[in-house]
Motif scaffolding. Structure first.
Motif, PDB file in Angstrom:
ATOM      1  N   UNK A 117      20.255   3.127 -13.334  1.00 43.83           N
ATOM      2  CA  UNK A 117      19.681   1.852 -13.756  1.00 43.83           C
ATOM      3  C   UNK A 117      18.261   1.737 -13.218  1.00 43.83           C
ATOM      4  N   UNK A 118      17.378   1.262 -14.069  1.00 39.38           N
ATOM      5  CA  UNK A 118      16.002   0.995 -13.638  1.00 39.38           C
ATOM      6  C   UNK A 118      15.879  -0.506 -13.412  1.00 39.38           C
ATOM      7  N   UNK A 119      15.919  -0.878 -12.124  1.00 38.73           N
ATOM      8  CA  UNK A 119      15.869  -2.312 -11.810  1.00 38.73           C
ATOM      9  C   UNK A 119      14.526  -2.716 -11.206  1.00 38.73           C
ATOM     10  N   UNK A 120      13.750  -1.721 -10.827  1.00 40.14           N
ATOM     11  CA  UNK A 120      12.463  -2.013 -10.178  1.00 40.14           C
ATOM     12  C   UNK A 120      11.320  -1.934 -11.167  1.00 40.14           C
ATOM     13  N   UNK A 121      10.186  -1.460 -10.664  1.00 39.57           N
ATOM     14  CA  UNK A 121       9.006  -1.352 -11.513  1.00 39.57           C
ATOM     15  C   UNK A 121       8.746   0.114 -11.817  1.00 39.57           C
ATOM     16  N   UNK A 159      16.931  -2.608 -16.672  1.00 40.72           N
ATOM     17  CA  UNK A 159      16.951  -3.932 -16.057  1.00 40.72           C
ATOM     18  C   UNK A 159      15.642  -4.103 -15.301  1.00 40.72           C
ATOM     19  N   UNK A 160      14.607  -3.463 -15.804  1.00 37.35           N
ATOM     20  CA  UNK A 160      13.353  -3.328 -15.056  1.00 37.35           C
ATOM     21  C   UNK A 160      12.672  -4.665 -14.816  1.00 37.35           C
ATOM     22  N   UNK A 161      11.982  -4.724 -13.698  1.00 39.31           N
ATOM     23  CA  UNK A 161      11.163  -5.902 -13.389  1.00 39.31           C
ATOM     24  C   UNK A 161       9.836  -5.815 -14.129  1.00 39.31           C
ATOM     25  N   UNK A 162       9.361  -4.573 -14.242  1.00 44.69           N
ATOM     26  CA  UNK A 162       8.082  -4.372 -14.927  1.00 44.69           C
ATOM     27  C   UNK A 162       8.000  -2.939 -15.429  1.00 44.69           C
ATOM     28  N   UNK A 221       1.421  -3.349 -19.950  1.00 43.51           N
ATOM     29  CA  UNK A 221       2.690  -3.625 -19.262  1.00 43.51           C
ATOM     30  C   UNK A 221       3.509  -4.728 -19.916  1.00 43.51           C
ATOM     31  N   UNK A 222       4.757  -4.750 -19.541  1.00 44.66           N
ATOM     32  CA  UNK A 222       5.647  -5.847 -19.922  1.00 44.66           C
ATOM     33  C   UNK A 222       6.460  -6.210 -18.693  1.00 44.66           C
ATOM     34  N   UNK A 223       6.661  -7.466 -18.476  1.00 41.65           N
ATOM     35  CA  UNK A 223       7.508  -7.874 -17.357  1.00 41.65           C
ATOM     36  C   UNK A 223       8.923  -8.100 -17.866  1.00 41.65           C
TER      37      UNK A 223
END
Lengths: 271, 230
Positions: free
Chosen positions: B167-171, B190-193, B200-202
């Motif tokens: 899972x990609x939860x960070x940036x 689940x990325x933050x950024x 970029x997209x947040x």
């Protein structure tokens, strides 16, 4: 071989001190010689939870600074003769503790005890780093909520990089202990589920301690929950966790619904 | 109590050892031969500097004065004579280099210091453990592959693409050196950024439809697209 175990979390108020006392007492109840060390210099609490606050004469800092001998600072538990406490100083701050001083004390304790449980302060600063510095194993106390889980993740990263073991290229064995778990709220989706927590932390589970009044009750009377009421749900969960720490395979029970607790209460009343 | 250190008496120990030296074999006429040396020196002036040189006079028959003159001529050219061979001892005075005997021929191998073969720099970085909250992985040289998850509050910065087999939860910031062809792949988004080459997209911009699914992010001109994988 003595084992140094740090009880840490990153976040405050998740139950590090309560868990240190409960795990320490449970280990001692199983016949191990245990010392619980309070590393929370300046905000000590472990003495209160252990019910030894009236007997503190010397503390960790006194020993580090050579004012007192280790044997003078160690306080033996009144209920279990193989359980000891090394209190922190309440009047100093965390800078009074040095890396070298902490290392010497841990090395000294290793010769005298089977288990050295270090109660870490909250945060990721000096105090927390010193508490984990010489650890062989770590218990990461986590509540089923996102902020606690993320802080735990941070602490796991530090355990993998800032400990002596990590610097030697070895690994600190890590365990996740989930506390204040309320199955009813989890089932309603108000809490993170066990699976979610473990998926995020990617670290083996040591135990699940249910949310219970027993924990607060025990803390208030100055007794580790495993000593205060060994039959209570949290006490049994802590004892199971300790058996796992000692290498036993104990099936993990997810504390279910109130029904279990109610049944237990009814049984108690009937008895 | 004072202890006076006695000087310990040590025996002088002699050892034999052989070395490799250049051997000059002058031929008549000596003047001509010296011109040859001069020609060599003209091409590479420092060639003989600091090198041990032995003079083999077996091919010529020189008098004591002639030998002395030759040695001086060579010294004027910064060539120091270590010893002389192939001549009768009586021809040498004490001021001259000593007579050497028993020289053996050897092949001088020109030892060029081998340059360590420059390994091509790895163009990708593989991380086998999860990237935890608070950790920052920066790899401007190329791709980053993570076999675990990237925790919330963790950060991956790559010059190339980013691959997360968890899972990609960070940036995640890919193509930071202006590589607009870089992409970000993950098993669970689940990325933050997410950022590629500065675009970029947040988390708020990422469609809820994509959440928790395998996805990739790429640049379509100046627009970042996030599309599900498979």
């Amino acid at each position: 071989m003595a084992k140094v175990l740090v009880v840490t979390s990153g976040k405050g108020g998740v139950g590090k001190t309560t868990s240190t006392a409960a795990l320490g007492a449970a280990l001692a109840q199983l016949g191990e010689k245990v010392v619980v060390v309070d590393f929370d210099v300046g905000l000590r609490n472990l003495d209160l939870v252990m019910g030894a606050e009236r007997r503190v004469v010397f503390d960790l800092i006194n020993v580090v600074q050579g004012v007192a001998k280790l044997s003078q600072a160690l306080i033996r538990d009144k209920r279990l003769e193989n359980l000891w406490l090394l209190p922190a100083s309440q009047t100093r701050d965390k800078d009074a503790l040095t890396d070298e001083g902490g290392g010497n004390i841990i090395a000294d304790l290793r010769t005298k005890f089977d288990w050295i449980l270090c109660d870490s302060p909250a945060g990721i600063e000096r105090g927390a780093l010193l508490a984990m510095r010489y650890a062989d194993e770590a218990v990461i106390v986590t509540n089923p909520e996102v902020s606690s889980v993320r802080d735990s993740d941070r602490i796991i990263g530090m355990l993998d990089s800032k400990t002596v073991k990590a610097e030697r290229g070895e690994r600190v064995e890590k365990h996740v202990l989930i506390t204040r778990y309320d199955s009813a709220r989890a089932s309603r989706g108000e809490m993170l589920s066990i699976d979610d927590i473990l998926e995020i932390l990617a670290t083996p589970l040591l135990g699940i301690i249910p949310e219970s009044q027993e924990v607060l009750l025990a803390s208030n009377v100055g007794s580790p929950v495993t000593l205060n009421n060994a039959a209570s749900a949290p006490a049994r969960a802590y004892t199971d966790a300790v058996r796992r720490l000692m290498g036993e395979t104990v099936t993990m029970t997810v504390p279910v619904e109130r029904k279990g607790l109610m049944n237990w209460l009814l049984v108690r009343r009937a008895a | 109590m004072d202890a006076i250190a006695q000087p310990t008496h040590q025996l002088v120990r002699m050892r034999g050892r052989s070395y490799v030296a250049f051997v000059f074999s002058p031929v008549v006429p000596i003047i001509g031969w010296l011109e040859g040396i001069d020609a060599t020196l003209a091409r590479s002036p420092g060639f003989f500097v600091g090198k041990p040189v032995v003079l083999d006079l077996s091919a010529v028959d020189l008098s004591q004065t002639a030998i002395a003159h030759l040695v001086t001529s060579l010294e004027q050219r910064n060539i120091r004579i270590l010893g002389i061979e192939g001549v009768d001892e009586t021809h040498l005075t004490t001021g001259m280099p000593p007579l050497l005997t028993g020289g053996r021929h050897c092949v001088l191998t020109h030892n060029e210091t081998k340059k360590p073969e420059a390994k091509p720099k790895p163009m990708s970085l593989l991380l086998e453990s999860p990237v935890r909250s608070g950790q920052s992985v920066i790899f401007a040289e190329g791709d980053v592959t993570v076999l675990g998850s990237v925790g919330s509050g963790a950060e991956i910065v790559a010059g190339g693409s980013i691959h997360v087999y968890g899972a990609l939860r960070g940036r995640a910031m890919a193509g930071v050196n202006g590589n607009s062809a870089a992409r970000i792949f993950c098993q669970k988004i689940e990325a933050e950024l997410l950022a590629i080459d500065g675009y970029y997209q947040t988390a708020e911009d990422i469609s809820a439809m994509l959440r928790n699914r395998p996805a990739q992010a790429w640049l379509d001109g100046e627009i970042m697209r996030i599309t599900p994988l498979n």
